[in-house]
Design an enzyme around this catalytic site. Structure first.
Site, PDB file in Angstrom:
ATOM      1  N   GLU A  12     -21.811 -23.805 -10.455  1.00  0.00           N
ATOM      2  CA  GLU A  12     -21.538 -24.901 -11.380  1.00  0.00           C
ATOM      3  C   GLU A  12     -22.115 -24.661 -12.773  1.00  0.00           C
ATOM      4  OE1 GLU A  12     -21.203 -28.662  -8.306  1.00  0.00           O
ATOM      5  OE2 GLU A  12     -23.203 -28.001  -8.891  1.00  0.00           O
ATOM      6  N   ASP A 197     -12.673 -31.972  -3.828  1.00  0.00           N
ATOM      7  CA  ASP A 197     -12.187 -32.328  -2.497  1.00  0.00           C
ATOM      8  C   ASP A 197     -11.975 -33.828  -2.448  1.00  0.00           C
ATOM      9  OD1 ASP A 197     -14.706 -33.680  -1.079  1.00  0.00           O
ATOM     10  OD2 ASP A 197     -15.438 -31.953  -2.204  1.00  0.00           O
TER      11      ASP A 197
END
Length: 230
Positions: A12, A197
């Protein structure tokens, strides 16, 4: 202005880290703080580790050592609001814990004693994030992001969180802890996450597959914000 950026995992923060000039590295417990410049702006980039405690430790170290003027939390989240799809951006207007419960003593669900029920994001930062997302052609929603020490991967878990927090947009594992530390230090913050997701039974497979996309999308937005902050 020095801009603080927080991501939980190496994936990230990797894009932003690799763009830093004159980069230095400081380790504090499980956290790593990278300082340098991106596009001429002073940046303090924290890789905190996963979960609320790691996020709180890292953010405290970031604020005490690097002393940024604001904090942007970047990375991925599970999308639970209708219409959200992988790669979309969620921006926090507020953050709350979905796994804290002191309601027996009269507090709101998610509220901890001596703290507000919700940690409000800095409106200027949130407005800038939305402006940059729209300018980049990204699909974006603003609202409530909820945090807890669980990877949400079932419809039952989503239903419970939505029952407690009907307006929740996204769920993840660090943002509210980061927000709580920023609140304690009186440092403005915003959470900018890309959906990896849907928080359902396929979430773990989706997360593994789409984390690189989520990291790319959220990093692009943060870079746009960096260019405008001064």
């Amino acid at each position: 202005m020095k801009i603080g950026i927080v991501g939980a995992m190496a994936q990230e923060v990797e894009i932003l880290k690799n763009l830093m000039a004159d980069r230095t590295e400081t380790r504090v417990a499980s956290a790593v703080i990278f300082e340098g410049k991106i596009n001429g702006k002073d940046i303090a980039l924290l890789q905190s580790g996963i979960g609320k405690v790691a996020a709180a430790i890292g953010t405290t170290a970031l604020l005490q050592l690097a002393k940024p003027d604001c904090v942007i939390n970047t990375g991925s989240a599970g999308g639970v609001a209708k219409g959200l799809k992988v790669g979309d951006i969620v921006i926090s207007d507020e953050t709350r814990y979905h796994d804290a419960d002191v309601t027996a003593f009269g507090y709101e669900k998610g509220q901890l004693p001596a703290n507000p029920a919700a940690f409000l994001s800095d409106k200027k930062l949130a407005d800038l994030a939305q402006e940059m997302a729209e300018k980049q052609g990204q699909s974006v929603k603003r609202g409530l992001i909820c945090s807890g020490d669980s990877f949400i991967n079932s419809e039952d878990k989503i239903a419970q969180i939505q029952a407690d927090f009907p307006n929740v947009m996204g769920v993840e594992m660090e943002a509210t802890a980061i927000a709580q530390v920023c609140y304690a230090f009186n440092v403005p913050f915003v959470v900018v996450r890309a959906i990896s997701d849907g928080g359902d039974g396929k979430a773990s497979m989706s997360f593994e597959e789409f984390l690189p996309l989520a990291a790319k999308q959220s990093s692009a937005l943060v870079l746009g914000m960096i260019d405008r902050l001064s």
